[in-house]
Design an enzyme around this catalytic site. Structure first.
Site, PDB file in Angstrom:
ATOM      1  N   ARG A 177     -16.737   1.152   1.698  1.00  0.00           N
ATOM      2  CA  ARG A 177     -16.918   0.303   0.512  1.00  0.00           C
ATOM      3  C   ARG A 177     -15.937  -0.870   0.547  1.00  0.00           C
ATOM      4  O   ARG A 177     -14.981  -0.895   1.313  1.00  0.00           O
ATOM      5  CB  ARG A 177     -16.760   1.110  -0.777  1.00  0.00           C
ATOM      6  CG  ARG A 177     -15.470   1.913  -0.867  1.00  0.00           C
ATOM      7  CD  ARG A 177     -15.374   2.686  -2.196  1.00  0.00           C
ATOM      8  NE  ARG A 177     -14.221   3.548  -2.224  1.00  0.00           N
ATOM      9  CZ  ARG A 177     -14.264   4.879  -2.075  1.00  0.00           C
ATOM     10  NH1 ARG A 177     -15.407   5.491  -1.920  1.00  0.00           N
ATOM     11  NH2 ARG A 177     -13.144   5.580  -2.112  1.00  0.00           N
ATOM     12  N   LEU A 208       0.172 -18.824  12.111  1.00  0.00           N
ATOM     13  CA  LEU A 208      -0.724 -17.867  11.450  1.00  0.00           C
ATOM     14  C   LEU A 208      -0.673 -18.081   9.941  1.00  0.00           C
ATOM     15  O   LEU A 208       0.406 -18.239   9.368  1.00  0.00           O
ATOM     16  CB  LEU A 208      -0.278 -16.422  11.774  1.00  0.00           C
ATOM     17  CG  LEU A 208      -1.001 -15.309  11.013  1.00  0.00           C
ATOM     18  CD1 LEU A 208      -2.458 -15.184  11.454  1.00  0.00           C
ATOM     19  CD2 LEU A 208      -0.296 -13.960  11.202  1.00  0.00           C
ATOM     20  N   ARG A 226      -3.399   4.597 -10.634  1.00  0.00           N
ATOM     21  CA  ARG A 226      -2.746   5.726  -9.955  1.00  0.00           C
ATOM     22  C   ARG A 226      -1.615   6.278 -10.815  1.00  0.00           C
ATOM     23  O   ARG A 226      -1.189   5.634 -11.772  1.00  0.00           O
ATOM     24  CB  ARG A 226      -2.183   5.240  -8.609  1.00  0.00           C
ATOM     25  CG  ARG A 226      -3.296   4.844  -7.675  1.00  0.00           C
ATOM     26  CD  ARG A 226      -2.798   4.582  -6.289  1.00  0.00           C
ATOM     27  NE  ARG A 226      -3.949   4.307  -5.437  1.00  0.00           N
ATOM     28  CZ  ARG A 226      -3.957   4.365  -4.127  1.00  0.00           C
ATOM     29  NH1 ARG A 226      -2.848   4.683  -3.485  1.00  0.00           N
ATOM     30  NH2 ARG A 226      -5.048   4.114  -3.444  1.00  0.00           N
ATOM     31  N   ARG A 254       3.333  10.665  -0.573  1.00  0.00           N
ATOM     32  CA  ARG A 254       2.427   9.543  -0.269  1.00  0.00           C
ATOM     33  C   ARG A 254       3.168   8.261   0.072  1.00  0.00           C
ATOM     34  O   ARG A 254       2.741   7.478   0.920  1.00  0.00           O
ATOM     35  CB  ARG A 254       1.473   9.324  -1.447  1.00  0.00           C
ATOM     36  CG  ARG A 254       0.450  10.445  -1.620  1.00  0.00           C
ATOM     37  CD  ARG A 254      -0.371  10.224  -2.897  1.00  0.00           C
ATOM     38  NE  ARG A 254      -1.052   8.933  -2.867  1.00  0.00           N
ATOM     39  CZ  ARG A 254      -2.238   8.730  -2.276  1.00  0.00           C
ATOM     40  NH1 ARG A 254      -2.895   9.734  -1.712  1.00  0.00           N
ATOM     41  NH2 ARG A 254      -2.783   7.536  -2.282  1.00  0.00           N
ATOM     42  N   ASP A 294      -6.356   1.074   4.358  1.00  0.00           N
ATOM     43  CA  ASP A 294      -6.510   2.293   3.551  1.00  0.00           C
ATOM     44  C   ASP A 294      -6.140   3.535   4.365  1.00  0.00           C
ATOM     45  O   ASP A 294      -6.312   3.567   5.583  1.00  0.00           O
ATOM     46  CB  ASP A 294      -7.969   2.385   3.066  1.00  0.00           C
ATOM     47  CG  ASP A 294      -8.114   3.396   1.932  1.00  0.00           C
ATOM     48  OD1 ASP A 294      -7.103   3.744   1.290  1.00  0.00           O
ATOM     49  OD2 ASP A 294      -9.256   3.835   1.690  1.00  0.00           O
ATOM     50  N   GLY A 295      -5.668   4.559   3.657  1.00  0.00           N
ATOM     51  CA  GLY A 295      -5.392   5.846   4.306  1.00  0.00           C
ATOM     52  C   GLY A 295      -3.919   6.217   4.384  1.00  0.00           C
ATOM     53  O   GLY A 295      -3.571   7.240   4.983  1.00  0.00           O
ATOM     54  N   HIS A 347       2.977   4.800   2.720  1.00  0.00           N
ATOM     55  CA  HIS A 347       3.029   3.367   2.382  1.00  0.00           C
ATOM     56  C   HIS A 347       4.119   2.673   3.193  1.00  0.00           C
ATOM     57  O   HIS A 347       3.949   1.545   3.648  1.00  0.00           O
ATOM     58  CB  HIS A 347       3.277   3.176   0.882  1.00  0.00           C
ATOM     59  CG  HIS A 347       2.171   3.725   0.022  1.00  0.00           C
ATOM     60  ND1 HIS A 347       0.847   3.505   0.307  1.00  0.00           N
ATOM     61  CD2 HIS A 347       2.191   4.493  -1.109  1.00  0.00           C
ATOM     62  CE1 HIS A 347       0.098   4.114  -0.620  1.00  0.00           C
ATOM     63  NE2 HIS A 347       0.891   4.716  -1.481  1.00  0.00           N
TER      64      HIS A 347
HETATM   65  C1  IPE Z   1      -8.341  -0.284  -1.550  1.00  0.00           C
HETATM   66  O1  IPE Z   1      -7.934   1.009  -1.303  1.00  0.00           O
HETATM   67  C2  IPE Z   1      -7.189  -1.130  -2.003  1.00  0.00           C
HETATM   68  C3  IPE Z   1      -6.130  -1.377  -1.036  1.00  0.00           C
HETATM   69  C4  IPE Z   1      -6.111  -1.001   0.210  1.00  0.00           C
HETATM   70  C5  IPE Z   1      -5.028  -2.157  -1.516  1.00  0.00           C
HETATM   71  P1  IPE Z   1      -8.120   2.162  -2.380  1.00  0.00           P
HETATM   72  O2  IPE Z   1      -7.673   3.419  -1.748  1.00  0.00           O
HETATM   73  O3  IPE Z   1      -7.454   1.778  -3.660  1.00  0.00           O
HETATM   74  O4  IPE Z   1      -9.687   2.150  -2.606  1.00  0.00           O
HETATM   75  P2  IPE Z   1     -10.639   3.183  -3.350  1.00  0.00           P
HETATM   76  O5  IPE Z   1     -10.060   3.404  -4.697  1.00  0.00           O
HETATM   77  O6  IPE Z   1     -10.644   4.442  -2.534  1.00  0.00           O
HETATM   78  O7  IPE Z   1     -11.970   2.532  -3.374  1.00  0.00           O
HETATM   79  C1  IPE Z   2      -3.883   2.382   1.026  1.00  0.00           C
HETATM   80  O1  IPE Z   2      -3.653   3.738   1.165  1.00  0.00           O
HETATM   81  C2  IPE Z   2      -2.797   1.697   0.275  1.00  0.00           C
HETATM   82  C3  IPE Z   2      -3.177   1.298  -1.071  1.00  0.00           C
HETATM   83  C4  IPE Z   2      -4.306   1.490  -1.653  1.00  0.00           C
HETATM   84  C5  IPE Z   2      -2.183   0.609  -1.840  1.00  0.00           C
HETATM   85  P1  IPE Z   2      -4.009   4.784   0.036  1.00  0.00           P
HETATM   86  O2  IPE Z   2      -2.777   4.988  -0.805  1.00  0.00           O
HETATM   87  O3  IPE Z   2      -5.219   4.414  -0.717  1.00  0.00           O
HETATM   88  O4  IPE Z   2      -4.247   6.073   0.915  1.00  0.00           O
HETATM   89  P2  IPE Z   2      -5.382   7.162   0.707  1.00  0.00           P
HETATM   90  O5  IPE Z   2      -6.696   6.461   0.681  1.00  0.00           O
HETATM   91  O6  IPE Z   2      -5.082   7.856  -0.572  1.00  0.00           O
HETATM   92  O7  IPE Z   2      -5.213   8.039   1.895  1.00  0.00           O
HETATM   93 MG    MG Z   3      -7.200   4.828  -0.449  1.00  0.00          MG
END
Ligand code: IPE
Ligand code: IPE
Ligand code: MG
Length: 244
Positions: A190, A127, A67, A29, A16-17, A33
């Site tokens: 979470r 792996l 999204r 964004r 995430d992030g 990715h």
């Molecule tokens: C969780 O990340 C899903 C993935 C990393 C694929 P999200 O960014 O979608 O999670 P929430 O919505 O903040 O809980």
């Molecule tokens: C995780 O990064 C990738 C996916 C959920 C697919 P995010 O796209 O959720 O990045 P943030 O949480 O918005 O920074």
């Molecule tokens: Mg996220």
């Protein structure tokens, strides 16, 4: 109960992030990715180096369809293309690939590409890499319940025989050990509908680092946190110390 290893046998990661990483640099964004996919390569290498035999990565959740349409389109295309492009390299590195999640919305071409990649790499043992794509823990439990229902209705299965082991064998993670260690980057505390059943006794590690910044230092910090945990599986401290 398995004897816990010092190194996890199965590592599961919520990556995430990505979006915040890109936005902090004034970039779209999707740039985050793209960087995230590069980090996946790095982590696959790290698991090989540190002899972790199972790695499961959350790439796209069943909730990520919520999204903006543009991000969903760019992200899903990026994930499918990267998967396709990486198969040969993964195969050359002895990686056995598996994709879990509902692939139906991606269409038959993607389903066939994934099936071919899984088949081509099934002999590999270095792996076991699982990518969770359009995956949700609730979806997984429900698809298992539905298939168990069909098997009991046809007489193939007796409802009284459904125990934890049998139920697990109907989940998309069948034949894999449950994760020993879970890492979530990006600072949220979470599970976000990841492996709900499978994480029942997993050790959890959260870091504020954004996924594109994830590196060997953080990876080793997570392994060290895992190494010093005492996994009790319901027992007392003393019982665990006596049996170790
Ligand atoms: C969780 O990340 C899903 C993935 C990393 C694929 P999200 O960014 O979608 O999670 P929430 O919505 O903040 O809980
Ligand atoms: C995780 O990064 C990738 C996916 C959920 C697919 P995010 O796209 O959720 O990045 P943030 O949480 O918005 O920074
Ligand atoms: Mg996220």
């Amino acid at each position: 109960m398995r004897t816990p290893r010092v190194i996890p046998e199965h590592l599961a990661i919520i990556m995430d992030g990505n979006g915040r990483w890109a936005q902090a640099r004034g970039r779209p964004r999707v740039a985050g990715h793209r960087r995230g996919v590069e980090v996946v390569r790095r982590v696959v290498g790290l698991c090989g180096k540190h002899e972790i035999p199972f790695l499961t990565l959350f790439a796209f959740s069943s909730e990520n369809w919520n999204r903006p349409v543009e991000e969903v389109g760019l992200l899903t295309r990026l994930l499918v293309t990267s998967l396709d492009n990486e198969v040969q390299r993964l195969h050359d590195n002895g990686v056995r690939l598996k994709v879990i999640g509902d692939l139906a919305p991606f269409g038959p071409k993607v389903e066939q590409m994934v099936a071919r990649a899984e088949e081509a790499t099934q002999v590999n043992t270095a792996l076991n890499l699982t990518i969770a794509l359009n995956y949700g823990g609730r979806w997984d439990v429900l698809q298992a319940v539905q298939r168990i229902g069909i098997a009991t209705a046809s007489g193939e299965l007796d409802c009284a025989d459904v125990d934890e082991e049998l139920f697990s064998s109907y989940l998309s993670t069948a034949n894999q050990p449950d994760p020993d260690l879970f890492i979530r980057t990006g600072g949220e505390l979470r599970i976000s509908n990841f492996l709900l059943w499978q994480l029942a006794y997993t050790e959890l590690f959260f870091t504020d680092a954004l996924w594109p910044d994830f590196d060997e230092k953080i990876f080793l910090a997570a392994l060290e946190a895992y190494r010093v945990r005492q996994r009790r599986f319901g027992q007392t401290r003393e019982q665990v110390l006596l049996s170790s």
